[in-house]
Enzyme design. Sequence first.
Site, PDB file in Angstrom:
ATOM      1  CG  HIS A 209      -0.222   0.154   2.480  1.00  0.00           C
ATOM      2  ND1 HIS A 209       0.223  -0.862   3.071  1.00  0.00           N
ATOM      3  CD2 HIS A 209       0.109   1.087   3.111  1.00  0.00           C
ATOM      4  CE1 HIS A 209       0.963  -0.546   4.333  1.00  0.00           C
ATOM      5  NE2 HIS A 209       0.996   0.476   4.482  1.00  0.00           N
TER       6      HIS A 209
HETATM    7  C1  UD1 Z   1      -2.256   4.898   6.211  1.00  0.00           C
HETATM    8  C2  UD1 Z   1      -1.150   5.471   6.584  1.00  0.00           C
HETATM    9  C3  UD1 Z   1       0.160   4.441   6.460  1.00  0.00           C
HETATM   10  C4  UD1 Z   1      -0.203   3.042   6.942  1.00  0.00           C
HETATM   11  C5  UD1 Z   1      -1.671   2.425   6.411  1.00  0.00           C
HETATM   12  C6  UD1 Z   1      -1.895   1.263   6.824  1.00  0.00           C
HETATM   13  C7  UD1 Z   1      -0.583   7.824   6.559  1.00  0.00           C
HETATM   14  C8  UD1 Z   1      -0.017   8.882   5.958  1.00  0.00           C
HETATM   15  N1  UD1 Z   1      -0.556   6.713   6.178  1.00  0.00           N
HETATM   16  O1  UD1 Z   1      -2.018   4.484   4.575  1.00  0.00           O
HETATM   17  O2  UD1 Z   1       1.134   5.033   7.164  1.00  0.00           O
HETATM   18  O3  UD1 Z   1       0.594   2.213   6.713  1.00  0.00           O
HETATM   19  O4  UD1 Z   1      -2.791   3.508   6.480  1.00  0.00           O
HETATM   20  O5  UD1 Z   1      -2.778   0.510   6.253  1.00  0.00           O
HETATM   21  O6  UD1 Z   1      -1.328   8.128   7.685  1.00  0.00           O
HETATM   22  N2  UD1 Z   1      -9.366   3.950   1.642  1.00  0.00           N
HETATM   23  C9  UD1 Z   1     -10.649   3.037   1.369  1.00  0.00           C
HETATM   24  N3  UD1 Z   1     -11.174   2.548   2.543  1.00  0.00           N
HETATM   25  C10 UD1 Z   1     -10.462   2.572   3.772  1.00  0.00           C
HETATM   26  C11 UD1 Z   1      -9.394   3.374   3.861  1.00  0.00           C
HETATM   27  C12 UD1 Z   1      -9.056   4.004   3.025  1.00  0.00           C
HETATM   28  O7  UD1 Z   1     -11.283   2.980   0.416  1.00  0.00           O
HETATM   29  O8  UD1 Z   1     -11.097   2.123   4.744  1.00  0.00           O
HETATM   30  C13 UD1 Z   1      -8.961   4.482   0.744  1.00  0.00           C
HETATM   31  C14 UD1 Z   1      -9.011   6.192   0.997  1.00  0.00           C
HETATM   32  O9  UD1 Z   1      -9.932   6.587   0.516  1.00  0.00           O
HETATM   33  C15 UD1 Z   1      -7.673   6.581   0.128  1.00  0.00           C
HETATM   34  C16 UD1 Z   1      -6.589   5.482  -0.017  1.00  0.00           C
HETATM   35  O10 UD1 Z   1      -7.505   4.361   0.459  1.00  0.00           O
HETATM   36  O11 UD1 Z   1      -8.009   6.826  -1.157  1.00  0.00           O
HETATM   37  C17 UD1 Z   1      -5.704   5.609   1.259  1.00  0.00           C
HETATM   38  O12 UD1 Z   1      -6.029   5.933   2.386  1.00  0.00           O
HETATM   39  P1  UD1 Z   1      -5.297   6.695   3.501  1.00  0.00           P
HETATM   40  O13 UD1 Z   1      -5.898   6.449   4.882  1.00  0.00           O
HETATM   41  O14 UD1 Z   1      -4.948   8.175   3.088  1.00  0.00           O
HETATM   42  O15 UD1 Z   1      -3.806   6.149   3.440  1.00  0.00           O
HETATM   43  P2  UD1 Z   1      -3.224   4.414   3.416  1.00  0.00           P
HETATM   44  O16 UD1 Z   1      -2.561   4.508   2.304  1.00  0.00           O
HETATM   45  O17 UD1 Z   1      -4.580   3.507   3.853  1.00  0.00           O
HETATM   46  N1  UDP Z   2      -3.097  -7.416   8.116  1.00  0.00           N
HETATM   47  C1  UDP Z   2      -4.313  -7.638   7.962  1.00  0.00           C
HETATM   48  N2  UDP Z   2      -5.091  -8.065   6.984  1.00  0.00           N
HETATM   49  C2  UDP Z   2      -4.666  -7.863   5.585  1.00  0.00           C
HETATM   50  C3  UDP Z   2      -3.590  -7.280   5.700  1.00  0.00           C
HETATM   51  C4  UDP Z   2      -2.453  -6.876   6.725  1.00  0.00           C
HETATM   52  O1  UDP Z   2      -4.911  -7.855   9.224  1.00  0.00           O
HETATM   53  O2  UDP Z   2      -5.412  -8.199   4.801  1.00  0.00           O
HETATM   54  C5  UDP Z   2      -2.395  -7.098   9.222  1.00  0.00           C
HETATM   55  C6  UDP Z   2      -0.812  -7.297   9.223  1.00  0.00           C
HETATM   56  O3  UDP Z   2      -0.784  -8.606   9.845  1.00  0.00           O
HETATM   57  C7  UDP Z   2      -0.149  -6.463   9.948  1.00  0.00           C
HETATM   58  C8  UDP Z   2      -1.186  -5.050   9.797  1.00  0.00           C
HETATM   59  O4  UDP Z   2      -2.296  -5.424   9.077  1.00  0.00           O
HETATM   60  O5  UDP Z   2      -0.401  -6.424  11.494  1.00  0.00           O
HETATM   61  C9  UDP Z   2      -0.224  -4.222   8.981  1.00  0.00           C
HETATM   62  O6  UDP Z   2      -0.970  -3.144   8.592  1.00  0.00           O
HETATM   63  P1  UDP Z   2      -0.767  -2.136   7.197  1.00  0.00           P
HETATM   64  O7  UDP Z   2       0.178  -3.150   6.444  1.00  0.00           O
HETATM   65  O8  UDP Z   2      -1.976  -1.713   6.624  1.00  0.00           O
HETATM   66  O9  UDP Z   2       0.007  -1.054   7.766  1.00  0.00           O
HETATM   67  P2  UDP Z   2       1.591  -0.556   8.214  1.00  0.00           P
HETATM   68  O10 UDP Z   2       1.954  -1.800   9.253  1.00  0.00           O
HETATM   69  O11 UDP Z   2       2.272  -0.513   6.885  1.00  0.00           O
HETATM   70  O12 UDP Z   2       1.264   0.767   8.813  1.00  0.00           O
END
Ligand code: UD1
Ligand code: UDP
Length: 369
Positions: A209
């Site tokens: 992601h």
């Molecule tokens: C965010 C965090 C990242 C973390 C990740 C965990 C920041 C800067 N980024 O990134 O550090 O590793 O979460 O997964 O805080 N979206 C959906 N459904 C959801 C959530 C998000 O469709 O439930 C979409 C949003 O609308 C957006 C995109 O996903 O278009 C990114 O979501 P966003 O929360 O901004 O950042 P992440 O990439 O999820």
């Molecule tokens: N994870 C989960 N389901 C998924 C993918 C990841 O439960 O389909 C869990 C994974 O085991 C880990 C956490 O989500 O504990 C990591 O989240 P993510 O990669 O979104 O964020 P990051 O750790 O990079 O901030």
Amino acid sequence: MPGRTARGPIAVVLGTRPEIIKLARITQLLGDDAHIVHTGQHYDANLSDVFFTEFGMRPPDTHIGVGGQTRGAQIGNGTTALDDLFTSLCPSAVIVQGDTNAVAAGALAANANGIPLVHVEAGLRSYDRRMPEEHNRVIADHLSDLCLAPTALNVANLAAEGIGGDIVVETGNPIVEAVERLMPTEGERAELARRFGVEPEGFVLGTFHRPENVDDKDTLANLLTSLASLDVPVLIPLHPRTQKRIAEFGLANIAARLHVVDPIGFRDFIGLGAEARLIVSDSGGVQEEVSVYKRPAVVIRRSTERHEVEGTFVQRFEPGPDLASHLAEELKRAPQRAVELREVPSPYGDASAPQRSVEAILALVERTL
Ligand code: UD1
Ligand code: UDP
């Protein structure tokens, strides 16, 4: 502290999947003292509600809807909403975890209200200023009254920035307890693999992601093509950010060569991870948890803040044209790596991190009332 005359609740601010997972036990140990605030950054049920259910957490006490907004709006609107909440709630402390926008908002709102701030997972540093997470975690560490650092390296990183003494406590990482609590048994894992249409030890588990991998069309196309070139099935629970980019860039035809599913629960994810021949990811939390269930991982990132697992559980490669050959090579040597890793201890400590964290948090509350 202005406005803090009695012992108010401890506000636990969280917004995304990894924060819920890593704060679950701490919140439960705080019991009725905790007031859970969800910023709404992650709003899909399979990125949020599922984890509350799996960990048996009660639902958030307060919900703020910043999901889908820009980073500036998530931090700005989040800070404003938390500022309002803290004015009426008068928390005795605010807890944030990790490096997301919810962390920056929670830290700024606590600071503006003179409320003691606790940062769980403090002291990680990639020194890569291209990533928003590096800025979020630096903000939180420098505003915190208590930095709960997972490892000695994290403590040293903080010391190098002048943060030390009573403010810093080394706790280990709460992910260890989370994995140990929810890991399915071996029999359940074999059944789980079959449910997802793969054979134990005969597949790759992937999750991506990071903007550096998914926000540029050519980079994402190369990543998907490289994974599709492997000679075992590649199972990918697809993060919504990546789902959106695949649709936007017209890459669905390449993604169709992979075994793509919607995001899955934590129990299923770690259960599949423990049965995968190789894990390929850019996730922070995944890098930590492979050291608990002892599987080899490839991380595709330009930098890391998790140096403790590099060269053991994790081999890191930058996104780029050599990716397919790196992945093929790592897949070939994964079985041997898995044997070697069995004896390597996790650098993230044991299951006591949540308990140690809560003891330090309650001591902070006592001395700042
Ligand atoms: C965010 C965090 C990242 C973390 C990740 C965990 C920041 C800067 N980024 O990134 O550090 O590793 O979460 O997964 O805080 N979206 C959906 N459904 C959801 C959530 C998000 O469709 O439930 C979409 C949003 O609308 C957006 C995109 O996903 O278009 C990114 O979501 P966003 O929360 O901004 O950042 P992440 O990439 O999820
Ligand atoms: N994870 C989960 N389901 C998924 C993918 C990841 O439960 O389909 C869990 C994974 O085991 C880990 C956490 O989500 O504990 C990591 O989240 P993510 O990669 O979104 O964020 P990051 O750790 O990079 O901030």
